[in-house]
Design an enzyme around this catalytic site. Sequence first.
Site, PDB file in Angstrom:
ATOM      1  N   CYS A  73       0.832  -1.106   0.135  1.00 41.16           N
ATOM      2  CA  CYS A  73      -0.087  -0.008   0.041  1.00 41.16           C
ATOM      3  C   CYS A  73       0.742   1.339   0.160  1.00 41.16           C
ATOM      4  O   CYS A  73       1.609   1.282   0.816  1.00 41.16           O
ATOM      5  CB  CYS A  73      -0.851  -0.103   1.375  1.00 41.16           C
ATOM      6  N   CYS A 184      -0.493   3.785  -6.651  1.00 39.27           N
ATOM      7  CA  CYS A 184      -1.471   3.152  -5.377  1.00 39.27           C
ATOM      8  C   CYS A 184      -1.909   1.820  -6.229  1.00 39.27           C
ATOM      9  O   CYS A 184      -2.083   1.681  -7.210  1.00 39.27           O
ATOM     10  CB  CYS A 184      -2.592   3.918  -5.486  1.00 39.27           C
TER      11      CYS A 184
HETATM   12  N1  DGL Z   1      -3.724   0.689  -2.197  1.00 39.84           N
HETATM   13  C1  DGL Z   1      -3.588   1.738  -1.228  1.00 39.84           C
HETATM   14  C2  DGL Z   1      -2.318   2.435  -1.667  1.00 39.84           C
HETATM   15  O1  DGL Z   1      -1.688   2.141  -2.597  1.00 39.84           O
HETATM   16  C3  DGL Z   1      -4.396   2.410  -0.355  1.00 39.84           C
HETATM   17  C4  DGL Z   1      -5.587   3.200  -1.106  1.00 39.84           C
HETATM   18  C5  DGL Z   1      -6.303   3.879  -0.070  1.00 39.84           C
HETATM   19  O2  DGL Z   1      -7.007   2.778   0.916  1.00 39.84           O
HETATM   20  O3  DGL Z   1      -6.968   4.516  -0.379  1.00 39.84           O
HETATM   21  O4  DGL Z   1      -2.175   3.725  -1.436  1.00 39.84           O
END
Ligand code: DGL
Length: 256
Positions: A73, A184
């Site tokens: 993440c 993301c």
């Molecule tokens: N998948 C996540 C990232 O890479 C989180 C996105 C989220 O929960 O807002 O930032």
Amino acid sequence: MNNNPIGIYDSGFGGLSVWRELYRALPNESLVYLGDGKNCPYGSQPPEQIMQYATQSVERLLERGCKMIVVACNTATAVAIKYLREKYPEVPFVGLEPAVKPACLTTKSGVVGVVATERSLQGEKFLTTLARYGEGVEVVKVVGQGFVEAVESDAESLPQTEMLVRQTIEPIIEAGADVIVLGCTHYPFLRAVIDRVIGDRAVRVIDSGEAVEKRVESLLDEYDMRASEDNQAQYEFMTFADEAYAERLRRKAFGE
Ligand code: DGL
């Protein structure tokens, strides 16, 4: 050698785009995936809150005996990885950051787009990488508004998602970008829509999945932690939401 699983966590489905890379490249490594699901999206939440989720997730993965943890993440990495490394010095962590370095080094138009969450675009590491490699490059930074929610609700192929993606991507292309960074881990699930919006224009899309997989491999070697060649890999999916969410994680991981 170590046959314990590698732990991977994210706010929800996004980290499965990293899980897929590990599953493909490391067939004898067991993987435990934790998709929070209950507190998703993390993207605009206060840093203290994201750190608390990080601790909670790491504790769960360590209870499962994980030998290494991939913070799959970008948001959690930007906010919490330094803290996690200090809190658990014996655990090897791999984090995710937007691939701005390769983007800035390869752009021909001199304009690069970065789509990420609000917190990721404020991340210290992101900003220092940008300062280091972004000299003379115009970097257009945009929040993927509604992208995470679209992926979480399996709405990738709905017309309203395409409209959302178009509204975000089109201005980046109009600004002259020839490389767009997906910062993301949820966004690679929108790749088909993004490609449709780009059409036949010469714009490359990059994410961090492959680079992270390489980093995991090099850390496995560094710590002498690879699973044995005859290890029968197990795949587990955990969540702070409910059983139905865990089942959706499993299905999404295997592309069902
Ligand atoms: N998948 C996540 C990232 O890479 C989180 C996105 C989220 O929960 O807002 O930032």
